[in-house]
Design an enzyme around this catalytic site. Sequence first.
Site, PDB file in Angstrom:
ATOM      1  N   ARG A 103       4.836   7.476  -5.056  1.00  0.00           N
ATOM      2  CA  ARG A 103       4.275   6.198  -5.462  1.00  0.00           C
ATOM      3  C   ARG A 103       3.803   6.308  -6.900  1.00  0.00           C
ATOM      4  O   ARG A 103       3.001   7.176  -7.215  1.00  0.00           O
ATOM      5  CB  ARG A 103       3.057   5.931  -4.566  1.00  0.00           C
ATOM      6  CG  ARG A 103       2.939   4.552  -4.085  1.00  0.00           C
ATOM      7  CD  ARG A 103       1.898   4.416  -3.029  1.00  0.00           C
ATOM      8  NE  ARG A 103       0.607   5.019  -3.304  1.00  0.00           N
ATOM      9  CZ  ARG A 103      -0.541   4.492  -2.906  1.00  0.00           C
ATOM     10  NH1 ARG A 103      -0.548   3.347  -2.267  1.00  0.00           N
ATOM     11  NH2 ARG A 103      -1.678   5.093  -3.136  1.00  0.00           N
ATOM     12  N   THR A 107       1.680   1.430 -10.893  1.00  0.00           N
ATOM     13  CA  THR A 107       2.256   0.194 -10.327  1.00  0.00           C
ATOM     14  C   THR A 107       2.196   0.179  -8.799  1.00  0.00           C
ATOM     15  O   THR A 107       2.395  -0.869  -8.182  1.00  0.00           O
ATOM     16  CB  THR A 107       3.739   0.072 -10.722  1.00  0.00           C
ATOM     17  OG1 THR A 107       4.442   1.180 -10.127  1.00  0.00           O
ATOM     18  CG2 THR A 107       3.926   0.121 -12.225  1.00  0.00           C
ATOM     19  N   ASP A 199      -5.716  11.655   0.407  1.00  0.00           N
ATOM     20  CA  ASP A 199      -4.299  11.833   0.062  1.00  0.00           C
ATOM     21  C   ASP A 199      -3.648  12.799   1.057  1.00  0.00           C
ATOM     22  O   ASP A 199      -3.959  13.992   1.078  1.00  0.00           O
ATOM     23  CB  ASP A 199      -4.187  12.376  -1.368  1.00  0.00           C
ATOM     24  CG  ASP A 199      -2.743  12.383  -1.839  1.00  0.00           C
ATOM     25  OD1 ASP A 199      -1.888  12.985  -1.163  1.00  0.00           O
ATOM     26  OD2 ASP A 199      -2.456  11.770  -2.878  1.00  0.00           O
ATOM     27  N   ASP A 202      -1.723  15.861  -0.522  1.00  0.00           N
ATOM     28  CA  ASP A 202      -2.636  16.863  -1.084  1.00  0.00           C
ATOM     29  C   ASP A 202      -3.382  17.615   0.012  1.00  0.00           C
ATOM     30  O   ASP A 202      -3.572  18.828  -0.064  1.00  0.00           O
ATOM     31  CB  ASP A 202      -3.655  16.185  -2.019  1.00  0.00           C
ATOM     32  CG  ASP A 202      -3.025  15.799  -3.355  1.00  0.00           C
ATOM     33  OD1 ASP A 202      -1.922  16.293  -3.653  1.00  0.00           O
ATOM     34  OD2 ASP A 202      -3.639  15.002  -4.088  1.00  0.00           O
TER      35      ASP A 202
END
Length: 208
Positions: A103, A107, A199, A202
């Site tokens: 991603r 944006t 995340d 991560d």
Amino acid sequence: MRNVYESDHPLVKHKLTILRDKTTDPRKFRELVREISILLAYEATRDLAVAPTPVETPMGATTGALLQERIGLVPILRAGLGMVEGVWEMMPGSEVWHIGLFRDERTLQPVEYYNKLPVSPTVQICIVLDPMLATGGSATATVGILKEWGAERIKFMGIIAAPEGIKTLHQTHPDVDIHLAAVDERLNDIGYIVPGLGDAGDRQFGTG
Ligand code: PRP
Ligand code: URA
């Protein structure tokens, strides 16, 4: 919403709570992603076709049932990788096709960087694996890639979704069943699911 399934299984809820916990380390996190994925796969594969099959037990003959359809597991890199192992153990005859998307942080649009799909489809059902359905951009793009490839039946399996992501995926691809461990409150202003788990890539891979 039709064909959106949120698990109400106590084991899923228990494991998800530990997964969300910010003190859960990457090793435990990976273990939980694997276990939750197996539980979700059990629910998501409930409608797979089986064929009556004769089998000889040590005590005599009976009729069993064997899976009929060829299944493709499609993890979205990176975070979807952690969901493959457990699901694959449950369906060892599956093929695994990787799609790489990240991603764009500015944006929030998915950017494709890896696609090893063969020229024409080799499976009858694809199960897309990605723990997070946030804006829905990555999942929607992946389903689009699979449809263009010729996949006929596609399911999405995720761990946590935001309502925004479900809406986008469902509106663009209403034929795709969506299986989730939890539907959370919302996205924050940088596109993260709240309360979510942070995340997922991560936390699995110890990066970030
Ligand atoms: C995460 C996640 C999904 C995507 C979800 O991946 O694993 O693929 O974000 O967001 P979306 O619904 O708004 O598209 P990320 O892009 O962080 O890449 P990674 O898995 O390599 O960490
Ligand atoms: N990707 C993640 O890993 N977590 C989120 O909350 C949103 C996107």
